[in-house]
Design a protein around this motif. Structure first.
Motif, PDB file in Angstrom:
ATOM      1  N   TYR A 196       0.839  -1.202   0.000  1.00  0.00           N
ATOM      2  CA  TYR A 196       0.000   0.000   0.000  1.00  0.00           C
ATOM      3  C   TYR A 196       0.871   1.248   0.000  1.00  0.00           C
ATOM      4  O   TYR A 196       1.903   1.308   0.681  1.00  0.00           O
ATOM      5  N   ILE A 197       0.450   2.260  -0.788  1.00  0.00           N
ATOM      6  CA  ILE A 197       1.119   3.566  -0.796  1.00  0.00           C
ATOM      7  C   ILE A 197       0.063   4.643  -0.629  1.00  0.00           C
ATOM      8  O   ILE A 197      -0.919   4.679  -1.381  1.00  0.00           O
ATOM      9  N   ASN A 198       0.251   5.503   0.360  1.00  0.00           N
ATOM     10  CA  ASN A 198      -0.626   6.643   0.569  1.00  0.00           C
ATOM     11  C   ASN A 198      -0.035   7.838  -0.160  1.00  0.00           C
ATOM     12  O   ASN A 198       1.085   8.266   0.136  1.00  0.00           O
ATOM     13  N   ASN A 199      -0.763   8.350  -1.130  1.00  0.00           N
ATOM     14  CA  ASN A 199      -0.237   9.405  -1.997  1.00  0.00           C
ATOM     15  C   ASN A 199       0.127  10.673  -1.223  1.00  0.00           C
ATOM     16  O   ASN A 199       1.234  11.194  -1.324  1.00  0.00           O
ATOM     17  N   LYS A 200      -0.812  11.160  -0.427  1.00  0.00           N
ATOM     18  CA  LYS A 200      -0.618  12.415   0.307  1.00  0.00           C
ATOM     19  C   LYS A 200       0.564  12.325   1.265  1.00  0.00           C
ATOM     20  O   LYS A 200       1.379  13.257   1.359  1.00  0.00           O
ATOM     21  N   ASN A 201       0.714  11.198   1.966  1.00  0.00           N
ATOM     22  CA  ASN A 201       1.769  11.051   2.958  1.00  0.00           C
ATOM     23  C   ASN A 201       3.125  10.711   2.357  1.00  0.00           C
ATOM     24  O   ASN A 201       4.123  10.639   3.079  1.00  0.00           O
ATOM     25  N   SER A 202       3.154  10.470   1.057  1.00  0.00           N
ATOM     26  CA  SER A 202       4.412  10.076   0.399  1.00  0.00           C
ATOM     27  C   SER A 202       5.082  11.227  -0.346  1.00  0.00           C
ATOM     28  O   SER A 202       6.078  11.016  -1.042  1.00  0.00           O
ATOM     29  N   THR A 203       4.545  12.451  -0.211  1.00  0.00           N
ATOM     30  CA  THR A 203       5.047  13.590  -0.987  1.00  0.00           C
ATOM     31  C   THR A 203       6.547  13.798  -0.811  1.00  0.00           C
ATOM     32  O   THR A 203       7.294  13.904  -1.797  1.00  0.00           O
ATOM     33  N   ASP A 204       7.019  13.864   0.423  1.00  0.00           N
ATOM     34  CA  ASP A 204       8.446  14.104   0.662  1.00  0.00           C
ATOM     35  C   ASP A 204       9.307  12.928   0.208  1.00  0.00           C
ATOM     36  O   ASP A 204      10.417  13.118  -0.308  1.00  0.00           O
ATOM     37  N   ILE A 205       8.800  11.712   0.387  1.00  0.00           N
ATOM     38  CA  ILE A 205       9.552  10.515  -0.017  1.00  0.00           C
ATOM     39  C   ILE A 205       9.711  10.477  -1.528  1.00  0.00           C
ATOM     40  O   ILE A 205      10.795  10.234  -2.062  1.00  0.00           O
ATOM     41  N   PHE A 206       8.611  10.738  -2.253  1.00  0.00           N
ATOM     42  CA  PHE A 206       8.684  10.776  -3.712  1.00  0.00           C
ATOM     43  C   PHE A 206       9.545  11.948  -4.179  1.00  0.00           C
ATOM     44  O   PHE A 206      10.218  11.854  -5.214  1.00  0.00           O
ATOM     45  N   GLY A 207       9.515  13.038  -3.425  1.00  0.00           N
ATOM     46  CA  GLY A 207      10.342  14.195  -3.777  1.00  0.00           C
ATOM     47  C   GLY A 207      11.816  13.849  -3.778  1.00  0.00           C
ATOM     48  O   GLY A 207      12.595  14.401  -4.568  1.00  0.00           O
ATOM     49  N   ARG A 208      12.220  12.937  -2.897  1.00  0.00           N
ATOM     50  CA  ARG A 208      13.624  12.514  -2.832  1.00  0.00           C
ATOM     51  C   ARG A 208      13.968  11.457  -3.868  1.00  0.00           C
ATOM     52  O   ARG A 208      15.131  11.320  -4.247  1.00  0.00           O
ATOM     53  N   ASN A 209      12.976  10.697  -4.300  1.00  0.00           N
ATOM     54  CA  ASN A 209      13.257   9.535  -5.148  1.00  0.00           C
ATOM     55  C   ASN A 209      12.897   9.696  -6.621  1.00  0.00           C
ATOM     56  O   ASN A 209      13.444   8.980  -7.465  1.00  0.00           O
ATOM     57  N   LEU A 210      11.967  10.591  -6.945  1.00  0.00           N
ATOM     58  CA  LEU A 210      11.558  10.754  -8.342  1.00  0.00           C
ATOM     59  C   LEU A 210      12.389  11.819  -9.043  1.00  0.00           C
ATOM     60  O   LEU A 210      12.735  12.845  -8.445  1.00  0.00           O
ATOM     61  N   LYS A 211      12.681  11.583 -10.301  1.00  0.00           N
ATOM     62  CA  LYS A 211      13.339  12.601 -11.105  1.00  0.00           C
ATOM     63  C   LYS A 211      12.365  13.757 -11.340  1.00  0.00           C
ATOM     64  O   LYS A 211      11.138  13.539 -11.356  1.00  0.00           O
ATOM     65  N   PRO A 212      12.877  14.982 -11.500  1.00  0.00           N
ATOM     66  CA  PRO A 212      12.015  16.182 -11.551  1.00  0.00           C
ATOM     67  C   PRO A 212      10.793  16.087 -12.461  1.00  0.00           C
ATOM     68  O   PRO A 212       9.688  16.454 -12.029  1.00  0.00           O
ATOM     69  N   PRO A 213      10.913  15.587 -13.708  1.00  0.00           N
ATOM     70  CA  PRO A 213       9.719  15.557 -14.567  1.00  0.00           C
ATOM     71  C   PRO A 213       8.595  14.687 -13.994  1.00  0.00           C
ATOM     72  O   PRO A 213       7.415  15.018 -14.117  1.00  0.00           O
ATOM     73  N   TYR A 214       8.972  13.581 -13.352  1.00  0.00           N
ATOM     74  CA  TYR A 214       7.973  12.654 -12.832  1.00  0.00           C
ATOM     75  C   TYR A 214       7.429  13.122 -11.487  1.00  0.00           C
ATOM     76  O   TYR A 214       6.263  12.855 -11.155  1.00  0.00           O
ATOM     77  N   TYR A 215       8.254  13.833 -10.726  1.00  0.00           N
ATOM     78  CA  TYR A 215       7.742  14.409  -9.478  1.00  0.00           C
ATOM     79  C   TYR A 215       6.735  15.517  -9.788  1.00  0.00           C
ATOM     80  O   TYR A 215       5.728  15.669  -9.100  1.00  0.00           O
ATOM     81  N   LYS A 216       6.990  16.239 -10.869  1.00  0.00           N
ATOM     82  CA  LYS A 216       6.053  17.283 -11.304  1.00  0.00           C
ATOM     83  C   LYS A 216       4.726  16.654 -11.706  1.00  0.00           C
ATOM     84  O   LYS A 216       3.653  17.168 -11.376  1.00  0.00           O
ATOM     85  N   GLN A 217       4.795  15.534 -12.418  1.00  0.00           N
ATOM     86  CA  GLN A 217       3.575  14.827 -12.814  1.00  0.00           C
ATOM     87  C   GLN A 217       2.858  14.271 -11.594  1.00  0.00           C
ATOM     88  O   GLN A 217       1.630  14.287 -11.510  1.00  0.00           O
ATOM     89  N   TYR A 218       3.630  13.790 -10.626  1.00  0.00           N
ATOM     90  CA  TYR A 218       3.060  13.241  -9.399  1.00  0.00           C
ATOM     91  C   TYR A 218       2.261  14.299  -8.639  1.00  0.00           C
ATOM     92  O   TYR A 218       1.194  14.033  -8.087  1.00  0.00           O
TER      93      TYR A 218
END
Length: 526
Positions: A458-480
């Protein structure tokens, strides 16, 4: 009588000859029909398949959620392909009713490429179809053996044709590679798709996942290695075949997941029947992700775990560690965790990045007493193990990261973390009832899936913002973060239920719950 025998013999030989010719032709036709499947399956980690008919596009037009996943650029490209290419009479007639495969694969740099493959119906002239494309909507430019199609909205694609096979991609390299491929050495994924497609004929569309190719696809998206929670995508020799269930509110797929690697930790659960999940009741409100495992019979499962340790060439170290601890503290660990373990455990991560593990117990107070000598007090209700790898020895891979953790036992749950401050945070939120199950969106999410499973990611989208910010490349974090991207979704879940060596599977992308506007009960109509 002799004539009867001769006649029967001739008839029998005739039947054998006819059967041979029939099945030979059938096999030849099947091999020809596999061209488009082999082309996409040998290159893609994710394959989406459907039949090219009007009803599919009409139904899918009501599903806007796919556009959020694809992103603005890819969504625009696919829409342009449909309106400017597939809608053309000559093209649509050539592949009408044929199976269409759409694959996603890792490209160069930060690019995720797409690959579309299909086959022309017998009797259609591929070259005639290409020649008919030049129009006000499409500009055709031949580059070597492939074609570049440019549409009026400035989007473009590349097309390659080989016999009856047609492939389309956003990049010429993918098309050129397909056309040059001769004998494919690994058809395991294609054969898996083919064998499972027999059972999915009545579905609108199907999704197939090759986890072997996930690292190549994810390296275009992530700026980090596949470790920690992402390690589930690393070197997983597994396939999934899922059927699409249409819904305007969610993206839901059901089907099977097959773990092909006998040394995989997840293989230990393929024969474990699903259990009702309750351990998520203790998870804090700010939980970003979790993986829940359930076990109905620990004794038989532990035997499988012991065999798994042997395959990992680690059984000797595990046994030596347990024996040493038992002798040093004059206890028997095999009379603690195996005896007092209930039926599920979980690893989870908070929005802050803190990582935890938790084990459901039958009698938490008794376990606390039995572990007194093996533990040191750190703070009220917080202890630390004096020895390493205890939880790992009895539950395996998920607890490898908690070598000598701090822990607390509360309400028949043992909660572990590598920092005492993390345990303090957990206790504070648990005692103040700041729990995930209190969240309306999570409650809505739970209503969409079975309450029972063997493994649940399970992944909670709202609570994963900072984690994805560290792990996703900029274009995909923008899409996220975009409203036209993943921000529309509240949660992702991949649910697995053991079924005689494979997993029955549910994959859900859940959208946020629309809260009704509150009206003033005292308001009166004028």
């Amino acid at each position: 009588m002799k004539r009867i025998y001769i006649t029967l013999g001739v008839l029998l030989l005739g039947m054998i000859a006819m059967a041979y010719l029939y099945f030979s032709n059938l096999n030849t036709e099947t091999n020809a029909n596999d061209l488009s499947l082999n082309a996409v399956a040998s290159n893609s980690g994710i394959v989406f398949s459907f039949e090219n008919d009007k009803s599919f596009y009409e139904i899918l037009s009501g599903q806007e959620l796919f556009q959020h996943i694809l992103g603005k650029s890819k969504a625009k490209s696919f829409k342009s392909l449909k309106e400017n290419l597939l809608s053309q009479h000559e093209v649509n007639t050539s592949i009408d009713g044929q199976k269409v495969y759409v694959g996603l694969l890792g490209g160069e740099g930060d690019q995720v490429d797409y690959l579309i493959s299909a086959q022309f119906k017998l009797g259609n002239d591929p070259q005639k179809t290409v020649n008919s494309l030049n129009s006000q909507k499409v500009k055709v430019n031949k580059i070597g053996e492939i074609y570049q199609l440019t549409f009026t909205d400035s989007t473009s694609c590349y097309v390659g044709i080989k016999d009856v096979l047609v492939v389309i991609s956003n990049t010429p390299k993918v098309v050129q590679h397909i056309l040059k491929e001769q004998n494919l050495t690994d058809l395991s994924f294609a054969n898996y798709i083919k064998s499972n497609s027999r059972f999915n004929k009545n579905t609108l569309a199907n999704l197939y996942i090759n986890f072997n190719k996930a690292p190549n696809l994810l390296k275009s998206i992530l700026n980090s290695n596949l470790n920690g929670e992402l390690s589930i995508f690393n070197k997983q020799n597994s396939f999934a075949a899922l059927s699409y269930n249409f819904s305007k509110e969610n993206l839901l797929f059901n089907g099977n997941t097959d773990v092909n690697d006998l040394t995989s930790y997840y293989k230990l659960f393929t024969t474990v029947p699903e259990q009702k999940i309750v351990i998520d009741n203790i998870l804090p409100h700010k939980t970003a992700n979790y993986t829940i495992y359930t076990i109905n019979d620990y004794k038989s499962w532990f035997e499988a775990l012991t065999t798994w340790f042997e395959k990992q060439k680690n059984s000797e170290n595990v046994l030596k560690n347990i024996t040493s601890i038992n002798q040093k503290y004059r206890l028997d660990l095999n009379q603690i965790f195996p005896k007092y373990f209930k039926n599920q455990f979980v690893t989870f991560q908070l929005s802050s990045g803190e990582k935890f593990g938790a084990i459901a117990l039958v009698n938490g107070e008794k376990v606390n007493q039995l572990l007194l000598d093996l533990s040191a007090d750190y703070a009220p209700d917080i202890k630390i193990f004096k020895e390493a790898n205890i939880a790992y020895s009895f539950f395996g891979e998920p607890f490898k990261k908690f070598e000598r953790p701090f822990y607390t036992i509360i309400d028949n749950y043992m909660v572990l973390a590598n920092n005492a401050s993390s345990i303090q945070v957990f206790l504070s939120r648990y005692r103040n009832n700041e729990l995930l199950i209190q969240d309306e969106d999570y409650a809505s999410f739970r209503d969409q899936l079975s309450s029972s499973a063997t493994i649940s990611f399970y992944i909670n989208n709202k609570n994963s913002t900072d984690i994805f910010g560290r792990n996703l490349k900029p274009p995909y974090y923008k899409q996220y973060q975009s409203k036209t991207g993943f921000k529309e979704f509240d949660a992702f879940c991949y649910q697995l239920s053991g079924d005689n060596g494979k997993f029955l599977s549910n994959l859900l992308l859940h959208t946020k719950t629309e809260k009704p506007l509150e009206t003033d009960s005292l308001q009166t109509n004028p």
